[in-house]
Design an enzyme around this catalytic site. Structure first.
Site, PDB file in Angstrom:
ATOM      1  N   TYR A   1      11.302  39.065  51.819  1.00 54.62           N
ATOM      2  CA  TYR A   1      10.092  39.927  51.573  1.00 54.62           C
ATOM      3  C   TYR A   1       9.442  39.358  50.521  1.00 54.62           C
ATOM      4  O   TYR A   1       8.382  40.090  50.242  1.00 54.62           O
ATOM      5  CB  TYR A   1      11.017  41.286  51.271  1.00 54.62           C
ATOM      6  CG  TYR A   1      11.625  41.379  52.689  1.00 54.62           C
ATOM      7  CD1 TYR A   1      11.124  42.213  53.622  1.00 54.62           C
ATOM      8  CD2 TYR A   1      12.988  41.873  52.269  1.00 54.62           C
ATOM      9  CE1 TYR A   1      11.925  42.651  54.690  1.00 54.62           C
ATOM     10  CE2 TYR A   1      13.779  42.079  53.534  1.00 54.62           C
ATOM     11  CZ  TYR A   1      13.427  42.469  54.517  1.00 54.62           C
ATOM     12  OH  TYR A   1      14.075  42.916  55.639  1.00 54.62           O
TER      13      TYR A   1
ATOM     14  N   CYS B   1      16.709  47.881  60.916  1.00 53.35           N
ATOM     15  CA  CYS B   1      16.895  47.492  59.658  1.00 53.35           C
ATOM     16  C   CYS B   1      17.995  46.263  59.700  1.00 53.35           C
ATOM     17  O   CYS B   1      19.045  46.508  60.338  1.00 53.35           O
ATOM     18  CB  CYS B   1      17.574  48.550  58.998  1.00 53.35           C
ATOM     19  SG  CYS B   1      18.160  48.195  57.441  1.00 53.35           S
TER      20      CYS B   1
HETATM   21  N1  LIG Z   1      21.654  50.647  50.259  1.00 55.02           N
HETATM   22  C1  LIG Z   1      21.448  49.963  51.486  1.00 55.02           C
HETATM   23  C2  LIG Z   1      19.957  49.600  51.546  1.00 55.02           C
HETATM   24  C3  LIG Z   1      19.718  49.645  52.862  1.00 55.02           C
HETATM   25  C4  LIG Z   1      18.319  49.609  53.099  1.00 55.02           C
HETATM   26  O1  LIG Z   1      17.312  49.126  52.051  1.00 55.02           O
HETATM   27  N2  LIG Z   1      17.729  50.351  54.071  1.00 55.02           N
HETATM   28  C5  LIG Z   1      16.285  50.435  54.339  1.00 55.02           C
HETATM   29  C6  LIG Z   1      15.888  50.042  55.720  1.00 55.02           C
HETATM   30  S1  LIG Z   1      15.995  48.067  56.135  1.00 55.02           S
HETATM   31  C7  LIG Z   1      15.794  51.582  54.351  1.00 55.02           C
HETATM   32  O2  LIG Z   1      16.387  52.673  54.778  1.00 55.02           O
HETATM   33  N3  LIG Z   1      14.768  52.069  53.588  1.00 55.02           N
HETATM   34  C8  LIG Z   1      14.362  53.626  53.505  1.00 55.02           C
HETATM   35  C9  LIG Z   1      13.207  53.823  52.457  1.00 55.02           C
HETATM   36  O3  LIG Z   1      13.161  52.561  51.629  1.00 55.02           O
HETATM   37  O4  LIG Z   1      12.654  54.814  52.340  1.00 55.02           O
HETATM   38  C10 LIG Z   1      22.262  49.213  51.940  1.00 55.02           C
HETATM   39  O5  LIG Z   1      23.004  49.925  53.054  1.00 55.02           O
HETATM   40  O6  LIG Z   1      22.397  47.904  51.958  1.00 55.02           O
END
Ligand SMILES: N[C@@H](CCC(=O)N[C@@H](CS)C(=O)NCC(=O)O)C(=O)O
Length: 326
Positions: free
Chosen positions: A192, A43
């Site tokens: 995306y 990520c």
């Molecule tokens: N709030 C977050 C967003 C981070 C994010 O979108 N992480 C994604 C991976 S790239 C995630 O963990 N997604 C899990 C999900 O959607 O279930 C940040 O720290 O900026």
């Protein structure tokens, strides 16, 4: 950026937004061995935090567990110590990250943690900064975590130069935030857009938006070494984590009009420059990035058979010459 975790009217918590502060203004004092980072290498948001930790030399002060890089259907991120490169939960012994979120929410008197939205950024996300002492998550916001690592742990950095390194210097803060605002909209989230467009019009618009953003970044970085000023800042890290994945990942997500290493000489030099800075390269792990993206649940509509592409021959170690720009 939110400054505090709040208990919602429905008795849940929808995100952790607290801050480690040296000035004593929060219950989270910086201490070596107190905080822990949960993340993984797939990520780009998690990569902001893992880069912050290594570039500031905080590996001894802040421990780290690397989650499984594949985001499965169901409850989300899991710990898979049986996979090479992945760790068990060394702090809480949980098998999924969701348990850490729920237990943290309960510590704050909540019924549990609740998804705040659906989609890429919803719910149980990485990175997570966890406090062993209070037994709860401090923050699950990558932008805030990067800022905390930058400024609040300086007494624990491995070297004086790492303690001195300031990725968010007061004199540049408004310029940095302005740059980050356009980067986020036009590049970081825009990569995306093409893959998830559901109509031709949306796709056409998404492609234009993304490549206009990249063209703008190319123009800027052909004149100066870094996004803002003459020094590396958090704006460079936030742009880097997207650009370093571009030719390996996003080109396969219908962002194929141009490539960073072929069509954007300044961006390609910039990527190599940041990659070669300190030990950043150690936390850019392409094997996990590729498997993570192409096997995770969000890729199902784009890559239904779970085919993992090969890393193209990209020489991230080649000289970039950008040190001559400052
Ligand atoms: N709030 C977050 C967003 C981070 C994010 O979108 N992480 C994604 C991976 S790239 C995630 O963990 N997604 C899990 C999900 O959607 O279930 C940040 O720290 O900026």
């Amino acid at each position: 950026m939110a400054t505090k975790t709040v208990l919602e009217e429905d008795g849940t918590i929808k995100g952790f937004f607290d801050w480690v502060k040296q000035d004593g203004s929060t219950p989270f004092q910086p201490e070596a061995g107190r905080y822990h980072l949960y993340g993984q290498h797939l990520c780009p948001f998690s990569n902001r935090a893992t880069i912050g930790r290594v570039i500031k030399g905080l590996e001894s002060a802040i421990s780290y567990d690397n989650l499984d890089y594949v985001l499965p259907e169901g409850p989300g991120w899991k710990f898979s110590p049986e996979k090479p490169g992945c760790d068990a939960d060394s702090i809480n012994g949980c098998s999924i990250l969701r348990e850490v979120y729920d237990a943290s929410a309960k510590k704050l008197g909540a019924k549990g943690f609740c998804y705040h939205s659906v989609g890429f950024s919803g719910g149980v996300t990485v990175p997570v900064l966890y406090d062993r002492k209070l037994g709860r998550i401090v923050s699950n916001d990558s932008a805030s975590i990067l800022r905390m690592l930058n400024s609040e742990f300086n007494e624990f950095c491995a070297t004086p130069a790492q303690a001195k390194l300031d990725l968010f210097p007061p004199a540049l803060q408004s310029e940095i935030e302005e740059a980050e605002a356009w980067q986020t909209k036009s590049i970081i989230f825009a990569v995306y857009g093409p893959a998830y467009a559901k109509t031709q019009e949306d796709f056409d618009a998404a492609i234009v938006k993304l490549f206009d953003g990249l063209d703008k970044a190319e123009e800027l970085l052909s004149k100066q070494r870094y996004v803002v000023g003459k020094q590396m800042t958090e704006a460079d890290i936030r742009l880097f984590v997207t650009l370093v994945r571009f030719d390996a990942v996003y080109v396969h997500m219908k962002c194929y009009l141009k490539r960073v290493n072929r069509d954007y000489p300044a961006l390609w030099g910039f990527v190599r420059d940041i990659y070669q800075t300190g030990n950043i390269k150690d936390v850019v792990v392409f094997d996990e990035i590729l498997k993570g993206y192409f096997l995770s649940k969000y890729m199902k509509p784009v890559n239904p058979y779970g085919i993992v592409p090969k890393l193209p021959p990209l020489d991230f170690h080649a000289p970039h010459g950008r040190e001559l720009m400052v």
